[in-house]
Design a protein around this motif. Structure first.
Motif, PDB file in Angstrom:
ATOM      1  N   THR A  35       0.838  -1.197   0.000  1.00  0.00           N
ATOM      2  CA  THR A  35       0.000   0.000   0.000  1.00  0.00           C
ATOM      3  C   THR A  35       0.874   1.248   0.000  1.00  0.00           C
ATOM      4  O   THR A  35       2.101   1.170   0.152  1.00  0.00           O
ATOM      5  CB  THR A  35      -0.926   0.002   1.238  1.00  0.00           C
ATOM      6  N   HIS A  36       0.231   2.389  -0.162  1.00  0.00           N
ATOM      7  CA  HIS A  36       0.888   3.686   0.003  1.00  0.00           C
ATOM      8  C   HIS A  36       0.513   4.336   1.339  1.00  0.00           C
ATOM      9  O   HIS A  36       1.131   5.326   1.715  1.00  0.00           O
ATOM     10  CB  HIS A  36       0.480   4.644  -1.128  1.00  0.00           C
ATOM     11  N   GLN A  37      -0.515   3.785   2.015  1.00  0.00           N
ATOM     12  CA  GLN A  37      -0.995   4.430   3.236  1.00  0.00           C
ATOM     13  C   GLN A  37      -1.616   3.406   4.170  1.00  0.00           C
ATOM     14  O   GLN A  37      -2.508   2.640   3.772  1.00  0.00           O
ATOM     15  CB  GLN A  37      -2.038   5.502   2.902  1.00  0.00           C
ATOM     16  N   LEU A  38      -1.152   3.391   5.433  1.00  0.00           N
ATOM     17  CA  LEU A  38      -1.685   2.495   6.454  1.00  0.00           C
ATOM     18  C   LEU A  38      -1.953   3.308   7.716  1.00  0.00           C
ATOM     19  O   LEU A  38      -1.102   4.087   8.159  1.00  0.00           O
ATOM     20  CB  LEU A  38      -0.688   1.376   6.757  1.00  0.00           C
ATOM     21  N   ASN A  39      -3.136   3.127   8.296  1.00  0.00           N
ATOM     22  CA  ASN A  39      -3.537   3.878   9.481  1.00  0.00           C
ATOM     23  C   ASN A  39      -3.947   2.937  10.608  1.00  0.00           C
ATOM     24  O   ASN A  39      -4.519   1.870  10.354  1.00  0.00           O
ATOM     25  CB  ASN A  39      -4.723   4.796   9.171  1.00  0.00           C
ATOM     26  N   ASP A  69     -14.761   2.655  22.116  1.00  0.00           N
ATOM     27  CA  ASP A  69     -15.240   1.322  21.740  1.00  0.00           C
ATOM     28  C   ASP A  69     -14.271   0.199  22.087  1.00  0.00           C
ATOM     29  O   ASP A  69     -14.498  -0.950  21.730  1.00  0.00           O
ATOM     30  CB  ASP A  69     -15.562   1.271  20.240  1.00  0.00           C
ATOM     31  N   ARG A  70     -13.165   0.518  22.776  1.00  0.00           N
ATOM     32  CA  ARG A  70     -12.132  -0.456  23.172  1.00  0.00           C
ATOM     33  C   ARG A  70     -11.485  -1.115  21.972  1.00  0.00           C
ATOM     34  O   ARG A  70     -11.026  -2.254  22.057  1.00  0.00           O
ATOM     35  CB  ARG A  70     -12.686  -1.553  24.095  1.00  0.00           C
ATOM     36  N   LEU A  71     -11.401  -0.418  20.853  1.00  0.00           N
ATOM     37  CA  LEU A  71     -10.826  -0.996  19.645  1.00  0.00           C
ATOM     38  C   LEU A  71      -9.882  -0.032  18.955  1.00  0.00           C
ATOM     39  O   LEU A  71     -10.134   1.181  18.911  1.00  0.00           O
ATOM     40  CB  LEU A  71     -11.931  -1.376  18.644  1.00  0.00           C
ATOM     41  N   LEU A  72      -8.819  -0.575  18.417  1.00  0.00           N
ATOM     42  CA  LEU A  72      -8.004   0.107  17.428  1.00  0.00           C
ATOM     43  C   LEU A  72      -8.452  -0.406  16.063  1.00  0.00           C
ATOM     44  O   LEU A  72      -8.652  -1.602  15.883  1.00  0.00           O
ATOM     45  CB  LEU A  72      -6.525  -0.202  17.622  1.00  0.00           C
ATOM     46  N   ALA A  73      -8.603   0.499  15.101  1.00  0.00           N
ATOM     47  CA  ALA A  73      -9.000   0.111  13.750  1.00  0.00           C
ATOM     48  C   ALA A  73      -7.797   0.256  12.827  1.00  0.00           C
ATOM     49  O   ALA A  73      -7.264   1.346  12.641  1.00  0.00           O
ATOM     50  CB  ALA A  73     -10.145   0.988  13.263  1.00  0.00           C
ATOM     51  N   VAL A  74      -7.360  -0.872  12.243  1.00  0.00           N
ATOM     52  CA  VAL A  74      -6.210  -0.897  11.332  1.00  0.00           C
ATOM     53  C   VAL A  74      -6.757  -0.986   9.908  1.00  0.00           C
ATOM     54  O   VAL A  74      -7.532  -1.897   9.592  1.00  0.00           O
ATOM     55  CB  VAL A  74      -5.302  -2.107  11.620  1.00  0.00           C
ATOM     56  N   TYR A  75      -6.358  -0.059   9.048  1.00  0.00           N
ATOM     57  CA  TYR A  75      -6.858  -0.102   7.668  1.00  0.00           C
ATOM     58  C   TYR A  75      -5.884   0.595   6.731  1.00  0.00           C
ATOM     59  O   TYR A  75      -5.159   1.493   7.104  1.00  0.00           O
ATOM     60  CB  TYR A  75      -8.238   0.544   7.564  1.00  0.00           C
ATOM     61  N   ASP A 103     -14.419  -6.089   5.771  1.00  0.00           N
ATOM     62  CA  ASP A 103     -13.087  -6.650   5.565  1.00  0.00           C
ATOM     63  C   ASP A 103     -11.998  -5.582   5.453  1.00  0.00           C
ATOM     64  O   ASP A 103     -10.817  -5.899   5.619  1.00  0.00           O
ATOM     65  CB  ASP A 103     -13.067  -7.515   4.302  1.00  0.00           C
ATOM     66  N   ALA A 104     -12.388  -4.355   5.162  1.00  0.00           N
ATOM     67  CA  ALA A 104     -11.397  -3.286   5.016  1.00  0.00           C
ATOM     68  C   ALA A 104     -10.689  -2.988   6.326  1.00  0.00           C
ATOM     69  O   ALA A 104      -9.601  -2.393   6.326  1.00  0.00           O
ATOM     70  CB  ALA A 104     -12.072  -2.018   4.491  1.00  0.00           C
TER      71      ALA A 104
END
Length: 328
Positions: free
Chosen positions: A219-223, A243-249, A278-279
């Protein structure tokens, strides 16, 4: 530590409050006088006011803020100013109030705060009929390679972040966007700078490890987001800093045009899509390696290079939010 109700009651009764306002932020310089007037008219009194004209002083200034033992610290500025405050106020019996005076105001948006100044001031009037409440929300914690900060006494706090860790093109954009352009056009300055840099930007490989399972992407970008917004846009309808979550995308793959189209979809569909899609990978702990090693952007500040480890710290920060904010 007092309960949220006890802290809210103390603030509502006029407990000690401190104001830190970054008059160098995009709107801070222009709105400083109006902000002070609206705060006075709302009946908010401060034991001390810290106007900041040199953002490099923020880190040392919070030692003076904490010495006053306030119940509430109101911070006016952009995401960088708020991020500095979060590191100092997390895990303390102090609430953070936010006046969104920056360009993107991602953290304020994630807290569902009004972005207009009168609305934000009204939210701070805890105890009033249209005032806000004390909630506790999550923060993130990271450890990167070669980070120049975070050593010595209190170093753990230097690793706390409010909104997001980013790798890739956005790091180059953050370091290249002209300050004058950002001041005059606001958020579009980032898109214009990205369009200029993208043709020369090289894709990278990221190895993402969650619960012992490693996946690999180009990829060119990961957050990695703790908050619900990126570049002023919601990342998913159910994303929240509580929400007690980290979102990796990631945004797109190794093809440059895919990054542009993925960013457009992010803007257009973010309010409708879900973290269950799935993203996204959701977790409380993620480890990321990249080939080649990349600089790590933490809430708009470069903090070392990959590999980077990121963890969630649930309900670690007390904040003033609207009564409608769902506090878990």
């Amino acid at each position: 530590m007092r309960t949220k109700g006890e802290l809210e009651a103390a603030i509502g009764k006029g407990g000690p409050t401190v104001l830190v306002i970054n008059s160098r932020s995009r709107r801070g310089r222009r709105l400083y006088g109006r902000t002070r007037r609206l705060l006075r008219e709302a009946g908010l009194e401060f034991v001390h006011v810290f106007p900041v004209t040199d953002p490099s002083r923020l880190r040392g200034l919070f030692a003076d803020v904490l010495a006053l033992e306030p119940d509430l610290v109101v911070v006016g500025g952009g995401d960088g100013t708020v991020a500095e405050a979060v590191g100092h106020l997390a895990h303390r019996d102090i609430a953070l109030g936010v006046l969104p005076l920056g360009t993107t105001n991602n953290f304020a948006r994630s807290l569902e705060l009004p972005l207009d100044l009168p609305g934000a001031v009204r939210t701070l009037t805890v105890g009033a009929p249209d005032g806000g409440k004390v909630a506790d929300v999550d923060v993130g914690w990271f450890e990167s390679t070669g980070d120049p900060q975070g050593d010595g006494p209190g170093g753990d706090r230097e690793h706390i972040f409010a909104n997001m860790v980013s790798l890739g093109l956005s790091v180059e954009v953050a370091g290249s966007v002209p300050h004058t352009l950002k001041r005059f056009v606001g958020r579009p300055a980032y898109a214009l700078t990205a369009a200029r840099l993208l043709p020369r930007h090289e894709a990278f490989t990221a190895r993402i490890t969650i619960d012992g399972k490693t996946s690999e992407v180009r990829t060119h970008q990961l957050n990695v987001a703790n908050g619900a917004h990126h570049s002023g846009q919601r990342i998913a309808r159910d994303a929240s800093p509580d929400d007690r979550l980290l979102a990796v995308y990631r945004l797109g793959d190794e093809r440059r045009l895919r990054l542009a189209s993925a960013t457009a979809r992010h803007v257009l569909t973010g309010p409708r899509r879900s973290l269950e899609e799935d993203a996204f990978l959701t977790t409380a702990h993620v480890e990321i390696e990249t080939d080649p090693p990349l600089r790590v952007d933490v809430d708009g500040e470069v903090r070392g290079r990959t590999p980077v480890t990121i963890r969630l710290r649930g309900n670690a920060l007390r904040v003033i939010v609207p009564r409608t904010f769902v506090d878990t």
